[in-house]
Scaffold this motif. Structure first.
Motif, PDB file in Angstrom:
ATOM      1  N   LEU A   1       0.716  -1.057   0.001  1.00 37.86           N
ATOM      2  CA  LEU A   1      -0.003   0.146   0.081  1.00 37.86           C
ATOM      3  C   LEU A   1       0.953   1.068  -0.050  1.00 37.86           C
ATOM      4  CD1 LEU A   1      -2.670  -0.901   2.747  1.00 37.86           C
ATOM      5  CD2 LEU A   1      -3.103  -0.680   0.180  1.00 37.86           C
ATOM      6  N   CYS A   2       0.454   2.364  -0.673  1.00 38.78           N
ATOM      7  CA  CYS A   2       1.352   3.410  -0.706  1.00 38.78           C
ATOM      8  C   CYS A   2       1.191   4.277   0.695  1.00 38.78           C
ATOM      9  CB  CYS A   2       1.021   4.325  -2.011  1.00 38.78           C
ATOM     10  SG  CYS A   2       1.933   5.656  -2.068  1.00 38.78           S
ATOM     11  N   PRO A   3       2.310   4.585   1.117  1.00 39.69           N
ATOM     12  CA  PRO A   3       1.761   5.485   2.389  1.00 39.69           C
ATOM     13  C   PRO A   3       1.678   6.776   1.886  1.00 39.69           C
ATOM     14  CG  PRO A   3       4.121   4.818   2.393  1.00 39.69           C
ATOM     15  CD  PRO A   3       3.524   4.114   0.954  1.00 39.69           C
ATOM     16  N   PHE A   4       2.070   7.368   0.731  1.00 41.42           N
ATOM     17  CA  PHE A   4       1.919   8.754   0.331  1.00 41.42           C
ATOM     18  C   PHE A   4       0.722   9.131  -0.297  1.00 41.42           C
ATOM     19  CE2 PHE A   4       6.372   7.105  -0.427  1.00 41.42           C
ATOM     20  CZ  PHE A   4       6.807   7.155   0.999  1.00 41.42           C
ATOM     21  N   HIS A   5      -0.293   8.478  -0.229  1.00 39.34           N
ATOM     22  CA  HIS A   5      -1.708   8.897  -0.832  1.00 39.34           C
ATOM     23  C   HIS A   5      -2.582   7.768  -0.040  1.00 39.34           C
ATOM     24  CE1 HIS A   5      -1.543   5.669  -4.033  1.00 39.34           C
ATOM     25  NE2 HIS A   5      -2.702   5.741  -3.917  1.00 39.34           N
ATOM     26  N   ALA A   6      -3.949   8.269  -0.238  1.00 42.22           N
ATOM     27  CA  ALA A   6      -4.811   7.148   0.468  1.00 42.22           C
ATOM     28  C   ALA A   6      -4.968   6.190  -0.436  1.00 42.22           C
ATOM     29  CB  ALA A   6      -6.206   8.198   0.842  1.00 42.22           C
TER      30      ALA A   6
ATOM     31  N   ARG B   1       8.332   2.824  -6.687  1.00 37.82           N
ATOM     32  CA  ARG B   1       7.467   3.803  -7.558  1.00 37.82           C
ATOM     33  C   ARG B   1       5.926   3.682  -7.396  1.00 37.82           C
ATOM     34  NH1 ARG B   1       7.481   7.336 -11.650  1.00 37.82           N
ATOM     35  NH2 ARG B   1       9.688   6.960 -11.973  1.00 37.82           N
ATOM     36  N   CYS B   2       4.986   4.621  -7.084  1.00 41.19           N
ATOM     37  CA  CYS B   2       3.755   4.561  -6.821  1.00 41.19           C
ATOM     38  C   CYS B   2       3.285   4.885  -8.148  1.00 41.19           C
ATOM     39  CB  CYS B   2       3.133   5.509  -5.848  1.00 41.19           C
ATOM     40  SG  CYS B   2       1.452   5.440  -5.805  1.00 41.19           S
ATOM     41  N   PHE B   3       2.308   4.341  -8.845  1.00 41.77           N
ATOM     42  CA  PHE B   3       1.519   4.425 -10.010  1.00 41.77           C
ATOM     43  C   PHE B   3       0.615   5.402  -9.839  1.00 41.77           C
ATOM     44  CE2 PHE B   3       4.285   0.636 -10.861  1.00 41.77           C
ATOM     45  CZ  PHE B   3       5.009   1.342 -11.859  1.00 41.77           C
TER      46      PHE B   3
HETATM   47 ZN   LIG Z   1       0.941   6.724  -3.784  1.00 42.14          ZN
END
Ligand SMILES: [Zn+2]
Length: 306
Positions: free
Chosen positions: A31-36, A52-54
């Protein structure tokens, strides 16, 4: 901090770093911690050691991941990474002008501390109340304590070679959560911990391998013979040779040699360390910690409570 040390931090396995940050990695994603994020959209490229978060576009390497996740600057992120992986970074050592001839460890400056160990209240609380270690183990390990000029209590952990000579000192901060967690005097060689125990091994004995000194104390307190490895990436050639030598040590009259055992930490870095050590000690036996214990220290406490 020099380039070489920063390189070492960049080379730490990205998924291991993510896990130490508390991210759950499965199939190279989390899970990306930088967006919900609700579906794992952060992916790791092991070959490039990047993330990398897509969805939100966050990307980078190990140091970027720590900076963004802990909201810290570059220097602080490096400190955290080094600390988590027992890497000695230059900033914590007194400056040496000549990098090709790092100053030798001055054992004579430290030996006397360990001859008359003294445990302050913080150290006693840590060792005996929290960790519930056996007093004989604390004595065998010559653990002592001190306070620096700022009043910060430190546990002082001596590293001896197999001949019993002091070769390094590791200082552990006794204030919970404080950074740096560890400090090492100049030139300290904190490789394999508790080497003097090897002199007490008899054919047929079991030797337990732990990750870090505190798991080693728990293992010793549980009545086992144990050494600790700082982290597999830090094994020197000399350490590898020593471990190799152990695995081919002479057998007793009954034909039994030494056996090697490990409870890897219940995370990916723990399993990775096990696999790396197994290359050096092919007969290393894997023992599984119960699901609610992340390392042997926790398991030891659980056993003590029963
Ligand atoms: Zn993200």
């Amino acid at each position: 901090m020099d380039k070489f040390e920063i390189e070492k931090l960049r080379d730490l396995p990205i998924e291991g770093v993510a896990e130490r940050l508390g991210l759950r990695v499965a199939r190279h994603k989390s899970l990306c911690p930088f967006h919900a994020d609700t579906h794992p959209s952060l992916s790791y490229r092991v070959s490039k050691n990047t993330f990398r978060c897509f969805v939100c576009g966050a990307s980078g390497g190990t140091i970027d991941l720590v900076m963004r996740h802990l909201h810290v600057d570059f220097k602080e992120a490096c400190r955290w990474l080094a600390d988590e992986h027992n890497i000695i970074i230059d900033e914590w050592k007194p400056q040496t002008s000549d990098i090709s001839h790092p100053a030798a460890f001055d054992a004579s400056r430290y030996e006397r501390f360990f001859e008359r160990p003294w445990l302050n209240d913080e150290a006693r609380q840590f060792l005996f109340d929290e960790r519930r270690l056996d007093e004989r183990v604390v004595r065998w390990c010559h653990l002592t304590s001190w306070k620096d000029r700022q009043g910060v209590p430190w546990l002082q952990i001596p590293y001896y070679n197999q001949e019993g000579q002091l070769v390094g000192v590791q200082n552990r901060n006794l204030i919970k959560g404080a950074l740096p967690r560890f400090r090492f005097p100049q030139g300290s060689q904190c490789g394999i911990y508790n080497l003097p125990v090897l002199n007490r091994l008899k054919p047929g004995d079991a030797l337990w391998i732990t990750e870090g000194s505190s798991d080693c104390w728990a293992m010793l307190s549980a009545g086992h013979k144990a050494i600790a490895i700082p982290s597999a990436t830090l094994l020197t050639r000399k350490d590898v040779e020593l471990l190799n030598g152990l695995s081919t040590s002479p057998k007793g009259e009954d034909g039994r040699g030494l056996s090697f055992h490990m409870f890897p930490d219940r995370d990916a870095p723990g399993e990775r360390l096990f696999l790396q050590l197994q290359k050096v000690l092919p007969s290393l036996v894997h023992h599984q910690l119960p699901p609610d214990c992340k390392d042997f220290s926790e398991y030891y406490l659980k056993l003590k409570a029963e």
